[in-house]
Design an enzyme around this catalytic site. Sequence first.
Site, PDB file in Angstrom:
ATOM      1  N   CYS A  20       0.846  -1.198   0.000  1.00  0.00           N
ATOM      2  CA  CYS A  20       0.000   0.000   0.000  1.00  0.00           C
ATOM      3  C   CYS A  20       0.880   1.246   0.000  1.00  0.00           C
ATOM      4  O   CYS A  20       1.277   1.720   1.063  1.00  0.00           O
ATOM      5  CB  CYS A  20      -0.879   0.042   1.248  1.00  0.00           C
ATOM      6  SG  CYS A  20      -2.019  -1.312   1.369  1.00  0.00           S
ATOM      7  N   TYR A 247      -7.896  -6.926 -26.803  1.00  0.00           N
ATOM      8  CA  TYR A 247      -7.339  -7.324 -25.503  1.00  0.00           C
ATOM      9  C   TYR A 247      -8.517  -7.712 -24.596  1.00  0.00           C
ATOM     10  O   TYR A 247      -8.660  -7.198 -23.493  1.00  0.00           O
ATOM     11  CB  TYR A 247      -6.528  -6.202 -24.862  1.00  0.00           C
ATOM     12  CG  TYR A 247      -5.465  -5.581 -25.741  1.00  0.00           C
ATOM     13  CD1 TYR A 247      -4.174  -6.113 -25.772  1.00  0.00           C
ATOM     14  CD2 TYR A 247      -5.739  -4.469 -26.544  1.00  0.00           C
ATOM     15  CE1 TYR A 247      -3.184  -5.543 -26.570  1.00  0.00           C
ATOM     16  CE2 TYR A 247      -4.754  -3.896 -27.347  1.00  0.00           C
ATOM     17  CZ  TYR A 247      -3.483  -4.429 -27.345  1.00  0.00           C
ATOM     18  OH  TYR A 247      -2.514  -3.851 -28.134  1.00  0.00           O
ATOM     19  N   CYS A 343      -4.915   0.577 -17.570  1.00  0.00           N
ATOM     20  CA  CYS A 343      -4.539   0.456 -16.155  1.00  0.00           C
ATOM     21  C   CYS A 343      -3.228   1.181 -15.903  1.00  0.00           C
ATOM     22  O   CYS A 343      -2.612   1.015 -14.851  1.00  0.00           O
ATOM     23  CB  CYS A 343      -4.481  -0.998 -15.717  1.00  0.00           C
ATOM     24  SG  CYS A 343      -3.453  -2.007 -16.752  1.00  0.00           S
TER      25      CYS A 343
HETATM   26  N1  SAH Z   1     -10.659  -6.536 -21.250  1.00  0.00           N
HETATM   27  C1  SAH Z   1     -10.380  -7.610 -20.338  1.00  0.00           C
HETATM   28  C2  SAH Z   1      -8.896  -7.929 -20.172  1.00  0.00           C
HETATM   29  C3  SAH Z   1      -7.960  -6.763 -19.950  1.00  0.00           C
HETATM   30  S1  SAH Z   1      -6.322  -7.194 -19.407  1.00  0.00           S
HETATM   31  C4  SAH Z   1     -11.035  -7.370 -19.005  1.00  0.00           C
HETATM   32  O1  SAH Z   1     -11.468  -6.282 -18.701  1.00  0.00           O
HETATM   33  O2  SAH Z   1     -11.145  -8.327 -18.211  1.00  0.00           O
HETATM   34  C5  SAH Z   1      -5.387  -7.225 -20.856  1.00  0.00           C
HETATM   35  C6  SAH Z   1      -5.551  -8.473 -21.664  1.00  0.00           C
HETATM   36  O3  SAH Z   1      -4.708  -8.331 -22.828  1.00  0.00           O
HETATM   37  C7  SAH Z   1      -5.116  -9.771 -20.991  1.00  0.00           C
HETATM   38  O4  SAH Z   1      -6.179 -10.685 -21.057  1.00  0.00           O
HETATM   39  C8  SAH Z   1      -3.927 -10.259 -21.820  1.00  0.00           C
HETATM   40  O5  SAH Z   1      -3.880 -11.668 -21.941  1.00  0.00           O
HETATM   41  C9  SAH Z   1      -4.201  -9.603 -23.171  1.00  0.00           C
HETATM   42  N2  SAH Z   1      -3.044  -9.367 -24.036  1.00  0.00           N
HETATM   43  C10 SAH Z   1      -1.785  -9.023 -23.682  1.00  0.00           C
HETATM   44  N3  SAH Z   1      -1.032  -8.818 -24.767  1.00  0.00           N
HETATM   45  C11 SAH Z   1      -1.815  -9.040 -25.854  1.00  0.00           C
HETATM   46  C12 SAH Z   1      -1.613  -8.974 -27.265  1.00  0.00           C
HETATM   47  N4  SAH Z   1      -0.427  -8.654 -27.767  1.00  0.00           N
HETATM   48  N5  SAH Z   1      -2.649  -9.241 -28.070  1.00  0.00           N
HETATM   49  C13 SAH Z   1      -3.875  -9.570 -27.554  1.00  0.00           C
HETATM   50  N6  SAH Z   1      -4.124  -9.643 -26.236  1.00  0.00           N
HETATM   51  C14 SAH Z   1      -3.116  -9.384 -25.385  1.00  0.00           C
END
Ligand code: SAH
Length: 389
Positions: A20, A247, A343
């Site tokens: 934290c 993603y 994020c």
């Molecule tokens: N939108 C989702 C996940 C967000 S986290 C939610 O809200 O739950 C980001 C995601 O991107 C992860 O699932 C990870 O596996 C994916 N990721 C990371 N690099 C990537 C890439 N080069 N191409 C596609 N997906 C990717």
Amino acid sequence: MQPIMTPRDCPLRRKGCGGCQYAEIPYPQQLARKQAHARKLLAEWGPVEPVLGMEDPCRYRCKVTASFAEDGRRGLVCGLYAKGSRRVLPADGCPLQDELAEQAVHAVLQAARECRYTVYDPMRRTGLVRHIQIRRGLYTGQLMVTLVTGPDILPGSRRFAARVRELCPDVTTLVQNLNPRPTSMVLGDKCRTLFGPGSIEDTLCGLRFRISPASFYQVNPRQTQRLYELAIREAGLTGRETVLDAYCGTGTIGLAAAGKAAQVLGVELNAAAVRDAQANARHNHIQNARFVCADAGEYMNRLAEEHAAPDVVFMDPPRSGSTPEFLAALGRLAPSRVVYISCDPSTQARDIALLVREGYRMVRATPVDMFPYTEHLESVALLVRTEKR
Ligand code: SAH
């Protein structure tokens, strides 16, 4: 276990936890600081709305990862690493973690001690157990325990599983994950279910989602619902749009938007998450959503070559942000709206600068506090196309 109200007087902090960064700062001030941070990074591109904070900013983490270690006096221990070291602090009364998840860590540790399991050493390839990962479905109450081991064979695994069940009846599934390599990644590639379905479910935005051990799922479900509602509102859907969810993880955003769109395409690199997304579409009787396992940048290029034309793109990349390849392809696909969920607002700001060069304007950004008491911040930016192609 002592109930603790805030991280300020957390015993783990005194022992050097360091999780934290904002432990000493009252919550309203934390929000003010995050607001200022978001403004500093994003105001250049457009207005930054007030940050969405939590009403009760504690016990929000529904995902807990704890690591095993051997302690001369206490024997096998399991908990969080102290900041900058491999010293393990007990997972006891962390004010940010879900209480039930913490109880599950205790149960697994106890069962592992009874079974005389030893800590795995990836360099020497000796010992057995490495980490515990707990995922809790906040709204369903389902609880998944993943025990990460070095070797394939877990001696006495039946007895171990039975003891975990006895000690913590709330555990609905127990999975063994194999990770023999010397890596800082918690999970390896292979999973074996020791009891239960091998995944849990949670509900969000009125839908039910399956979550496997390796799939990404937000750690703070209460704020996640608000985050997705905001993102979908910003997309301004009318029911006629083709939506791309880039993603997409287990498909959460795309599926929550599917009822307001003509069709949804999702792309995600992690194969287990894609399978979850497909199952999630089926279980929620959503027929206008398809999910593809691919690198998001490569997939965007393919879509651009095929002259596909999404109207709205949601993008939710990992902390490192998106790639120039993805952003350039996005410019060629030219959707009228882009909702960028991030994020890490610093990589988001970097990517928005590129999108502005591709002909987009940021209408606004809204910071969302998904991680109270830490310095992390989520942000949702709406970008619209200003140049016609
Ligand atoms: N939108 C989702 C996940 C967000 S986290 C939610 O809200 O739950 C980001 C995601 O991107 C992860 O699932 C990870 O596996 C994916 N990721 C990371 N690099 C990537 C890439 N080069 N191409 C596609 N997906 C990717």
